[in-house]
Write a protein that holds these residues in place. Structure first.
Motif, PDB file in Angstrom:
ATOM      1  N   VAL A  28      -6.656   3.417  -7.678  1.00  0.00           N
ATOM      2  CA  VAL A  28      -6.466   2.566  -6.879  1.00  0.00           C
ATOM      3  C   VAL A  28      -7.841   1.143  -6.637  1.00  0.00           C
ATOM      4  CG1 VAL A  28      -7.443   3.208  -4.268  1.00  0.00           C
ATOM      5  CG2 VAL A  28      -5.848   4.480  -4.810  1.00  0.00           C
TER       6      VAL A  28
ATOM      7  N   GLY B 160       0.056   6.836  -6.377  1.00  0.00           N
ATOM      8  CA  GLY B 160      -0.806   8.156  -6.321  1.00  0.00           C
ATOM      9  C   GLY B 160      -0.700   9.209  -6.015  1.00  0.00           C
TER      10      GLY B 160
ATOM     11  N   LEU C  59      -5.394   0.391   2.481  1.00  0.00           N
ATOM     12  CA  LEU C  59      -4.108   0.976   1.182  1.00  0.00           C
ATOM     13  C   LEU C  59      -5.579   2.801   0.598  1.00  0.00           C
ATOM     14  CD1 LEU C  59      -3.799   1.264  -1.736  1.00  0.00           C
ATOM     15  CD2 LEU C  59      -5.531  -0.233  -2.397  1.00  0.00           C
ATOM     16  N   LEU C  60      -6.390   2.734   1.054  1.00  0.00           N
ATOM     17  CA  LEU C  60      -7.051   4.332   0.942  1.00  0.00           C
ATOM     18  C   LEU C  60      -6.834   4.865   1.767  1.00  0.00           C
ATOM     19  CD1 LEU C  60     -11.288   2.803   0.550  1.00  0.00           C
ATOM     20  CD2 LEU C  60     -10.272   3.652  -0.963  1.00  0.00           C
TER      21      LEU C  60
ATOM     22  N   LYS D  91       0.976  -1.015   0.150  1.00  0.00           N
ATOM     23  CA  LYS D  91      -0.323   0.085  -0.020  1.00  0.00           C
ATOM     24  C   LYS D  91       0.765   1.523   0.104  1.00  0.00           C
ATOM     25  CE  LYS D  91       0.489   1.063   4.576  1.00  0.00           C
ATOM     26  NZ  LYS D  91       0.769   2.346   5.456  1.00  0.00           N
TER      27      LYS D  91
ATOM     28  N   TYR E  50       1.707   1.669  -3.532  1.00  0.00           N
ATOM     29  CA  TYR E  50       0.588   2.243  -4.649  1.00  0.00           C
ATOM     30  C   TYR E  50       0.220   3.610  -3.910  1.00  0.00           C
ATOM     31  CZ  TYR E  50      -0.249  -2.468  -5.710  1.00  0.00           C
ATOM     32  OH  TYR E  50       0.424  -3.556  -5.892  1.00  0.00           O
ATOM     33  N   ALA E  51       0.089   4.497  -2.668  1.00  0.00           N
ATOM     34  CA  ALA E  51       0.361   5.545  -2.213  1.00  0.00           C
ATOM     35  C   ALA E  51       1.293   6.659  -2.660  1.00  0.00           C
ATOM     36  CB  ALA E  51       0.342   5.661  -0.169  1.00  0.00           C
TER      37      ALA E  51
ATOM     38  N   ALA F 169      -3.670   6.195   0.753  1.00  0.00           N
ATOM     39  CA  ALA F 169      -3.479   6.552  -0.652  1.00  0.00           C
ATOM     40  C   ALA F 169      -4.232   8.560  -1.185  1.00  0.00           C
ATOM     41  CB  ALA F 169      -4.411   5.609  -1.530  1.00  0.00           C
ATOM     42  N   TYR F 170      -5.285   8.377   0.330  1.00  0.00           N
ATOM     43  CA  TYR F 170      -5.731  10.107   0.178  1.00  0.00           C
ATOM     44  C   TYR F 170      -5.264  11.069   1.145  1.00  0.00           C
ATOM     45  CZ  TYR F 170      -8.479   7.900  -3.315  1.00  0.00           C
ATOM     46  OH  TYR F 170      -9.567   7.602  -4.799  1.00  0.00           O
TER      47      TYR F 170
ATOM     48  N   ARG G  49       2.794   8.902  -0.246  1.00  0.00           N
ATOM     49  CA  ARG G  49       1.988  10.200  -1.443  1.00  0.00           C
ATOM     50  C   ARG G  49       2.279  11.400  -1.431  1.00  0.00           C
ATOM     51  NH1 ARG G  49      -2.490  14.080  -2.041  1.00  0.00           N
ATOM     52  NH2 ARG G  49      -3.887  13.295  -3.955  1.00  0.00           N
TER      53      ARG G  49
END
Length: 341
Positions: free
Chosen positions: A227, A210, A258-259, A203, A206-207, A262-263, A270
């Motif tokens: 995502v 993003g 993950l969320l 994660k 992936y962040a 990423a956000y 990020r």
């Protein structure tokens, strides 16, 4: 190896690490009502002196009041480990080997050893649980993994948060959950040790992806697609590594973590990715950040997993190409966009 009985005895909990997540964990432990003793290894002598005097960490989450007895603050990680029943390792993955350089396998005997580290050990290409088993001969049943979704900054503000506590031995996982649980921390027990730990590693990558896309000017619509592809990519990876585990990839430890990574405005990965997308070099982005972005190291290490299992993981590959092979970020993202569904 028999684990120390902590039902009737006063629990001794050791924290190895003094960054933001370790500091937040010290606060969690201090706010737990159980009878226990907290021991804390702090890397810098000047920080230890400050904590001893003012009960605050001057370098991370400096507004948070910390409840640790002055005599339980150490510059020596080995002493903390030897004196603790539960040892929580909470350094950046790149610094763990140095933190444990004077520690032997015997020092970990009889302990529940917890990893709150969301990264892979560089050079070894091992998640922390695997590294502990290989180097210190710690049985997997003694190892517990802490997963998210949980940001240190929100813990320090006492915002309601959830931790996933994963262990092959459910009794040991529950002991760890019990000492962390408090009025603003809920815990979820899992047996998916490999999935939770590898999910935490992925994660971050992936962040970072993003953040790169956001830095390039891509909006929320594209990030949502990124995502949703990332969670499928994560599922493919953890299933290849441990196909027998009982897991729901949409659970908090995987999709939830993950969320938030990423956000969230608090996500260092990020932020690091955003800087890369804006045109920073890796070196300049690292210098500007005061905290380690685990996704940077993980991006290189996870390539070995991709090759070992012959996995198709285009998002991880894109991040690696940008960070390590210096492919222009806008070019790499445009190529990735053709593969997303």
């Amino acid at each position: 190896m028999k684990i120390n009985n902590m039902v009737d005895a006063k629990r001794k909990i050791g924290i190895v690490g003094s960054g933001s997540w370790a500091t937040a964990m010290v606060k969690m432990l201090g706010d737990n009502v159980l009878d226990k003793e907290i021991l804390w290894w702090i890397r810098k002598e000047e920080d230890l002196t400050y904590v001893k005097t003012y009960n605050h960490n001057p370098s991370y989450l400096s507004a948070v009041e910390l409840r640790v007895a002055p005599e339980n603050l150490y510059l020596d990680a080995r002493s903390v480990i030897q004196k603790s029943d539960i040892v929580i390792l909470n350094t950046p993955s790149a610094y763990l080997k140095d933190a444990l350089r004077d520690v032997s396998a015997e020092d970990f005997q009889g302990k529940i050893v917890v990893t709150a580290i969301k990264g892979i050990i560089p050079d070894e290409n091992l998640i922390v649980g695997e590294y502990l088993t290989k180097i210190y001969a710690i049985p997997l049943t003694q190892i517990v993994v802490i997963g998210g979704p949980c940001h240190a900054e929100e813990v320090s503000a006492e915002k309601l948060s959830y931790l996933t506590i994963a262990g092959k031995d459910a009794t040991n996982a529950e002991k760890v959950a019990e000492v962390l649980r408090n009025r603003y921390i809920n815990t979820i027990i899992s047996k998916d040790v490999y999935g939770v730990e590898y999910g935490a590693v992925l994660k971050n990558i992936y962040a970072l992806a993003g953040g790169i896309c956001h830095g390039l000017g891509f909006g929320d619509n594209f990030l949502a697609v990124l995502v949703s592809n990332a969670i499928r990519e994560m599922s493919k990876c953890v299933m290849a590594i441990d196909p027998e585990a009982d897991r729901d990839i949409n659970a908090s430890a995987y999709l939830g973590d993950l969320l938030v990574t990423a956000y969230s405005q608090f996500s260092r990965n990020r932020t690091f990715g955003h800087m890369i997308g804006k045109g920073y070099t890796v070196q300049s982005a690292q210098l500007e950040m005061n905290m380690v972005a685990e996704g940077y190291y993980a991006s290189a290490c996870i390539q070995n997993i991709i090759q070992r299992y012959a996995l198709d993981m285009p998002i991880c590959n894109m991040v690696y190409q940008i960070l390590y092979n210096r492919q222009p970020a806008n070019e790499a993202v445009k190529q990735l966009a053709q593969k997303l569904t």
